[in-house]
Design a protein around this motif. Structure first.
Motif, PDB file in Angstrom:
ATOM      1  N   ARG A 196      27.204  81.029   9.607  1.00 37.82           N
ATOM      2  CA  ARG A 196      27.479  80.205   8.431  1.00 37.82           C
ATOM      3  C   ARG A 196      27.603  81.036   7.184  1.00 37.82           C
ATOM      4  N   ARG A 197      27.166  82.516   7.059  1.00 33.90           N
ATOM      5  CA  ARG A 197      27.222  82.905   5.979  1.00 33.90           C
ATOM      6  C   ARG A 197      28.546  83.221   5.478  1.00 33.90           C
ATOM      7  N   THR A 198      29.551  83.391   6.262  1.00 38.63           N
ATOM      8  CA  THR A 198      30.856  83.772   5.984  1.00 38.63           C
ATOM      9  C   THR A 198      31.564  82.553   5.136  1.00 38.63           C
ATOM     10  N   GLN A 199      31.025  81.428   5.401  1.00 40.74           N
ATOM     11  CA  GLN A 199      31.460  80.053   4.561  1.00 40.74           C
ATOM     12  C   GLN A 199      30.892  79.832   3.286  1.00 40.74           C
ATOM     13  N   PHE A 200      30.148  80.753   2.801  1.00 43.18           N
ATOM     14  CA  PHE A 200      29.749  80.757   1.333  1.00 43.18           C
ATOM     15  C   PHE A 200      30.831  81.769   0.470  1.00 43.18           C
ATOM     16  N   ARG A 201      31.104  81.418  -0.734  1.00 44.02           N
ATOM     17  CA  ARG A 201      31.953  82.268  -1.610  1.00 44.02           C
ATOM     18  C   ARG A 201      31.151  82.442  -3.111  1.00 44.02           C
ATOM     19  N   VAL A 202      31.041  81.340  -3.713  1.00 48.56           N
ATOM     20  CA  VAL A 202      30.600  81.183  -4.845  1.00 48.56           C
ATOM     21  C   VAL A 202      29.340  80.393  -4.886  1.00 48.56           C
ATOM     22  N   MET A 203      28.275  80.963  -5.321  1.00 47.86           N
ATOM     23  CA  MET A 203      26.903  80.215  -5.489  1.00 47.86           C
ATOM     24  C   MET A 203      26.478  80.031  -6.872  1.00 47.86           C
ATOM     25  N   ALA A 204      26.009  78.766  -7.304  1.00 52.29           N
ATOM     26  CA  ALA A 204      25.333  78.648  -8.520  1.00 52.29           C
ATOM     27  C   ALA A 204      23.898  78.242  -8.323  1.00 52.29           C
ATOM     28  N   LEU A 205      22.865  78.957  -9.259  1.00 56.16           N
ATOM     29  CA  LEU A 205      21.548  78.498  -8.660  1.00 56.16           C
ATOM     30  C   LEU A 205      20.664  78.681  -9.782  1.00 56.16           C
ATOM     31  N   LEU A 227      32.351  75.965  -3.860  1.00 55.94           N
ATOM     32  CA  LEU A 227      31.266  76.532  -4.607  1.00 55.94           C
ATOM     33  C   LEU A 227      30.079  75.614  -4.056  1.00 55.94           C
ATOM     34  N   THR A 228      28.807  76.572  -3.974  1.00 60.72           N
ATOM     35  CA  THR A 228      27.565  76.015  -3.244  1.00 60.72           C
ATOM     36  C   THR A 228      26.555  75.967  -4.405  1.00 60.72           C
ATOM     37  N   LEU A 229      25.833  75.011  -4.604  1.00 61.71           N
ATOM     38  CA  LEU A 229      24.827  74.777  -5.559  1.00 61.71           C
ATOM     39  C   LEU A 229      23.396  74.978  -4.702  1.00 61.71           C
ATOM     40  N   VAL A 230      22.539  75.579  -5.197  1.00 58.16           N
ATOM     41  CA  VAL A 230      21.406  76.057  -4.765  1.00 58.16           C
ATOM     42  C   VAL A 230      20.130  75.403  -5.428  1.00 58.16           C
ATOM     43  N   SER A 231      19.209  74.667  -4.760  1.00 57.61           N
ATOM     44  CA  SER A 231      18.159  74.236  -5.560  1.00 57.61           C
ATOM     45  C   SER A 231      16.906  73.857  -4.574  1.00 57.61           C
ATOM     46  N   LYS A 232      15.804  72.952  -5.092  1.00 57.10           N
ATOM     47  CA  LYS A 232      14.808  72.464  -4.215  1.00 57.10           C
ATOM     48  C   LYS A 232      14.709  71.082  -4.735  1.00 57.10           C
ATOM     49  N   ASP A 274      40.092  70.628  -6.651  1.00 59.26           N
ATOM     50  CA  ASP A 274      40.500  71.776  -5.837  1.00 59.26           C
ATOM     51  C   ASP A 274      39.240  72.614  -5.208  1.00 59.26           C
ATOM     52  N   ILE A 275      38.071  72.231  -5.604  1.00 59.94           N
ATOM     53  CA  ILE A 275      37.046  73.149  -5.243  1.00 59.94           C
ATOM     54  C   ILE A 275      36.217  72.055  -4.830  1.00 59.94           C
ATOM     55  N   THR A 276      35.760  72.645  -3.262  1.00 64.21           N
ATOM     56  CA  THR A 276      34.816  71.738  -2.340  1.00 64.21           C
ATOM     57  C   THR A 276      33.278  72.389  -3.039  1.00 64.21           C
ATOM     58  N   VAL A 277      32.472  71.244  -3.385  1.00 60.67           N
ATOM     59  CA  VAL A 277      31.157  71.455  -3.685  1.00 60.67           C
ATOM     60  C   VAL A 277      30.168  71.144  -2.778  1.00 60.67           C
ATOM     61  N   ASP A 278      29.147  71.957  -2.168  1.00 63.18           N
ATOM     62  CA  ASP A 278      28.286  71.427  -1.299  1.00 63.18           C
ATOM     63  C   ASP A 278      26.685  71.908  -1.991  1.00 63.18           C
ATOM     64  N   ASP A 279      25.806  71.413  -1.663  1.00 57.03           N
ATOM     65  CA  ASP A 279      24.480  71.887  -2.111  1.00 57.03           C
ATOM     66  C   ASP A 279      23.602  72.108  -0.932  1.00 57.03           C
ATOM     67  N   TRP A 280      22.635  73.356  -1.021  1.00 58.51           N
ATOM     68  CA  TRP A 280      21.604  73.769  -0.093  1.00 58.51           C
ATOM     69  C   TRP A 280      20.288  73.955  -0.646  1.00 58.51           C
ATOM     70  N   VAL A 297      24.138  68.008 -12.658  1.00 60.01           N
ATOM     71  CA  VAL A 297      25.109  68.421 -13.818  1.00 60.01           C
ATOM     72  C   VAL A 297      26.235  69.190 -12.927  1.00 60.01           C
ATOM     73  N   GLY A 298      25.805  69.702 -11.824  1.00 57.95           N
ATOM     74  CA  GLY A 298      27.058  70.396 -10.796  1.00 57.95           C
ATOM     75  C   GLY A 298      27.788  69.523 -10.510  1.00 57.95           C
ATOM     76  N   TYR A 299      27.139  68.457  -9.934  1.00 62.66           N
ATOM     77  CA  TYR A 299      28.305  67.468  -9.153  1.00 62.66           C
ATOM     78  C   TYR A 299      29.099  66.686 -10.165  1.00 62.66           C
ATOM     79  N   ASP A 300      28.714  66.382 -11.301  1.00 63.17           N
ATOM     80  CA  ASP A 300      29.156  65.905 -12.290  1.00 63.17           C
ATOM     81  C   ASP A 300      30.550  66.747 -12.747  1.00 63.17           C
ATOM     82  N   MET A 301      30.021  68.083 -13.033  1.00 67.62           N
ATOM     83  CA  MET A 301      31.271  68.809 -13.314  1.00 67.62           C
ATOM     84  C   MET A 301      32.267  69.321 -12.266  1.00 67.62           C
ATOM     85  N   ALA A 302      31.876  69.161 -10.969  1.00 66.74           N
ATOM     86  CA  ALA A 302      32.847  69.379  -9.719  1.00 66.74           C
ATOM     87  C   ALA A 302      33.860  68.184 -10.097  1.00 66.74           C
TER      88      ALA A 302
END
Length: 397
Positions: free
Chosen positions: A261-270, A212-217, A241-247, A231-236
């Protein structure tokens, strides 16, 4: 003189704060989720909207009525036409959604909505709020969910965009402090972020997706984007079993077009604004915004829609019948899954993939050198009726 400007702007800001704090209290109280299995008759509202909207909405309704013919005959499903969410009606009463139209919408459990015109400065209409933004706030449709899938490119994305906060929440409530100074506002709450992120994490967990990828600025918009990220990292921590990163949103727009790179993204929250931008870019991989559907989910209500605009030029030029209905039909497939008909939804999505991405016996050009909307929906229905639909779809994967 400057103190007068500041006092006036401060009063405006005070009212916004009071409204948002009241909204936080409402979110804390929560709202019971609709259980469609317990509803005797599910009311589906069909909102044509503006421009090409009524044309593509009618075709999407025809497809859904065909798929749900048994449920219609048994009274399990009812379609209600809501034809008056037009720019003319909205301008006449100077409301994003006229009160009587909103009441009709609230009498439906879910709605399938065509595009609506949002005036901008200089248009011949009052500069009223977006009907979409207003509907999301009025019905508390806090999650905008947009899937994008292109198997040949290894793309299988689902975007979870926060729908009731961010830069859009108060987009029509900015203030011109002076002729030279204008301010707009962005909003992020713990409660709003949690419910959106919970939906994203639960989707990933239930579908065995481990990324799961978090997107912000958050490096620049430190307070509001920073809260969303925290909030995203706290919930992670609740989903080991879910790896969380952010961009950051700027580099994320570039990485979506990076084949490595794009094939590595699956679920994105933003947050709201970034989600709007990124999902339009993502839709281009699937054939453009004319092919992408969108779900707006709340606890009580849900609205499913095309993600493109109303294309008034096509109407003016007499080409509305050539508008691509794929986005509305795909939104309808998402709606079928939501209200408890997952098999019909899955098969409709398969037919859309085959007709729009793979087989392409008919093409939509927006003009008379291509298929019109009715012909293309007939093609979709014929494809769905193929006894080997699933085998055909799997052969393209």
């Amino acid at each position: 003189m400057s103190n007068n400007y500041i006092d006036k702007a401060s009063e405006h800001f005070k009212q916004l704060l009071e409204d948002q704090l009241a909204r936080v209290e409402r979110m804390e109280q929560g709202e019971e989720k609709t259980n469609f299995a317990e509803i005797d008759t599910i009311n589906i509202g069909i909102i044509g909207g503006d421009g090409i909207g009524p044309f593509i909405a009618a075709e999407a309704q025809r497809v859904l009525e065909t798929l749900l013919s048994d449920q219609l005959s048994k009274g399990k499903i009812s379609f209600r036409i809501i034809a008056d969410l037009t720019i003319e009606n909205r301008a006449e009463v100077n409301q994003a959604i006229p009160d009587d139209v909103l009441e009709k919408i609230k009498q439906c459990h879910v709605t399938l909505k065509g595009p609506t015109t949002t005036p901008k400065e200089g248009d011949p209409w009052p500069n009223i709020e977006s009907a979409n933004v207003a509907m999301r706030k009025e019905l508390d449709l806090f999650a905008n969910v947009r899937p994008v899938r292109v198997p040949k490119d290894g793309i299988d994305w689902v975007f979870f965009r926060e729908n009731t906060e961010g830069a859009y929440a108060l987009g029509s409530n900015g203030v011109d402090v002076t002729d030279d100074l204008a301010l707009d506002f962005t909003v992020t709450t713990t409660q709003g972020s949690k419910r959106l992120l919970r939906l994203a994490f639960e989707y990933a967990d239930k579908n065995n997706i481990d990324k799961l990828t978090l997107v912000s600025k958050a490096n620049v918009i430190k307070t509001t984007d920073g809260k969303f990220l925290k909030v995203g990292y706290d919930m992670a921590k609740e989903y080991p079993d879910i790896t969380v990163d952010d961009w950051y949103i700027d580099i994320m727009t570039a990485k979506l077009i990076d084949p490595k790179r794009r094939t590595q993204f699956r679920v994105m929250a933003l947050p709201n604004l970034y989600g709007d931008i990124l999902t339009d870019e993502a839709a281009e991989f699937q054939g453009g915004v004319g092919t992408a559907g969108s779900a707006n989910i709340g606890n009580k209500y849900a609205m499913f829609e095309a993600i493109h605009g109303s294309a008034p030029r096509m109407v003016d030029e007499g080409r509305a019948q050539y508008a691509d209905p794929s986005s509305m039909v795909r939104a309808g497939a998402m709606m079928l899954r939501h209200i408890g008909f997952p098999e019909q939804g899955k098969h409709l999505e398969m037919a859309l993939d085959i007709t729009g991405q793979f087989e392409k016996k008919l093409t939509m050009t927006g003009r008379d050198d291509g298929a019109n909307g009715r012909e293309f929906c007939d093609y979709i229905l014929d494809t769905m009726n193929d006894a080997d639909l699933e085998k055909k779809w799997e052969s393209y994967q």
